[in-house]
Motif scaffolding. Structure first.
Motif, PDB file in Angstrom:
ATOM      1  N   ILE A  31       0.824  -1.206   0.000  1.00  0.00           N
ATOM      2  CA  ILE A  31       0.000   0.000   0.000  1.00  0.00           C
ATOM      3  C   ILE A  31       0.861   1.260   0.000  1.00  0.00           C
ATOM      4  O   ILE A  31       0.653   2.178  -0.794  1.00  0.00           O
ATOM      5  N   VAL A  65      -2.893  -4.692  -4.994  1.00  0.00           N
ATOM      6  CA  VAL A  65      -2.787  -3.344  -4.447  1.00  0.00           C
ATOM      7  C   VAL A  65      -1.596  -2.615  -5.062  1.00  0.00           C
ATOM      8  O   VAL A  65      -1.700  -1.470  -5.513  1.00  0.00           O
ATOM      9  N   GLY A  83      -2.068  -1.414  -8.483  1.00  0.00           N
ATOM     10  CA  GLY A  83      -3.118  -0.420  -8.652  1.00  0.00           C
ATOM     11  C   GLY A  83      -4.449  -1.001  -9.084  1.00  0.00           C
ATOM     12  O   GLY A  83      -5.357  -0.253  -9.465  1.00  0.00           O
ATOM     13  N   VAL A 120      -6.431  -2.826  -7.087  1.00  0.00           N
ATOM     14  CA  VAL A 120      -7.321  -2.716  -5.923  1.00  0.00           C
ATOM     15  C   VAL A 120      -6.943  -1.435  -5.199  1.00  0.00           C
ATOM     16  O   VAL A 120      -5.769  -1.222  -4.887  1.00  0.00           O
ATOM     17  N   ARG A 121      -7.923  -0.597  -4.924  1.00  0.00           N
ATOM     18  CA  ARG A 121      -7.643   0.698  -4.304  1.00  0.00           C
ATOM     19  C   ARG A 121      -8.408   0.849  -2.991  1.00  0.00           C
ATOM     20  O   ARG A 121      -9.086   1.845  -2.766  1.00  0.00           O
ATOM     21  N   GLU A 122      -8.319  -0.177  -2.164  1.00  0.00           N
ATOM     22  CA  GLU A 122      -8.988  -0.123  -0.869  1.00  0.00           C
ATOM     23  C   GLU A 122      -8.132   0.650   0.127  1.00  0.00           C
ATOM     24  O   GLU A 122      -6.915   0.748  -0.010  1.00  0.00           O
ATOM     25  N   SER A 123      -8.785   1.187   1.148  1.00  0.00           N
ATOM     26  CA  SER A 123      -8.045   1.838   2.217  1.00  0.00           C
ATOM     27  C   SER A 123      -7.287   0.787   3.020  1.00  0.00           C
ATOM     28  O   SER A 123      -7.593  -0.415   2.958  1.00  0.00           O
ATOM     29  N   ARG A 124      -6.334   1.245   3.787  1.00  0.00           N
ATOM     30  CA  ARG A 124      -5.563   0.345   4.653  1.00  0.00           C
ATOM     31  C   ARG A 124      -6.499  -0.416   5.579  1.00  0.00           C
ATOM     32  O   ARG A 124      -6.374  -1.635   5.747  1.00  0.00           O
TER      33      ARG A 124
END
Length: 205
Positions: free
Chosen positions: A94, A161, A164, A166-170
């Motif tokens: 991330i 991640v 790029g 998957v753009r989920e938050s931590r």
């Protein structure tokens, strides 16, 4: 004969890694490194003996840095230590995707000795599996399956991640990881309540 200017390898490698993480591996050249450090190319060539040796040293340096930031804790239960190792691995993807790709997707040309086994044990010896088995109330064989499955799941998510895709938050990524762990524990016969407690999943999540 004038002495060769001394710039430490550590300084040069740190700057080379900075360039890699900002601009990508192709940007790391002796000329670019000289510009970044405010010196001529001579001391860099003197330290490494050429671009090939610089790349080799950078591969070792980057691997050491990745292992440092994902190093497992010594404190806590076996499940907690294993979970934190997974979260740190995911966090590397991330926060530092170019470093992650360089080290773990073949960019450095380096290989973790032991491959999946070393990643599975996350810096611990094989007693980790026995401790996980005891904590979860499952067999050592099932503990091994749990750990291998979670390493593969974690690595797959981290790769997506870093790329790029998957753009989920931590926080969301960590929650997904914990839920996957709980689901696999349940598939091994652990009660839902116990699986969620071991994995750190909120019951109402």
């Amino acid at each position: 004969m004038p002495s060769t200017p001394k710039i430490s390898k550590e300084t040069l490698l740190k700057k080379a890694l900075d360039i890699l993480e900002r601009e990508g591996y192709e940007a790391v050249t002796i000329k670019r490194l000289a510009q970044e450090t405010g010196c001529s190319t001579q001391p860099i060539s003197w330290q490494f003996g050429g671009m090939e040796k610089l790349r080799e040293a950078l591969g070792d340096y980057a691997l050491a840095e990745a292992l440092r930031v994902t190093e497992a804790d010594a404190d806590g239960t076996a499940m907690e230590r294993f979970a934190r190792s997974g979260e740190r691995y995911l966090e590397l993807a991330i926060n530092r995707p170019r470093l992650f790709c360089f080290v773990y997707l073949g960019g450095s040309g380096k290989r973790i000795s032991g491959g999946l086994t070393d990643l599975t044990l996350c810096g611990h010896d094989e007693t980790l599996l026995g401790a996980i088995a005891q904590e979860a109330g499952i067999s050592p064989e099932d503990a091994g399956r749990l750990v291998e499955t979670m390493v593969i799941y974690n690595h797959g998510m981290a790769c997506m991640v870093a790329a790029g895709l998957v753009r989920e938050s931590r926080e969301t990524a960590f929650r997904m990881l914990r839920r996957a762990g709980a689901a696999f524990l349940i598939s091994l016969g652990v009660s839902r309540e116990r699986a969620h407690a071991l994995s750190g999943v909120e019951e109402d999540a």
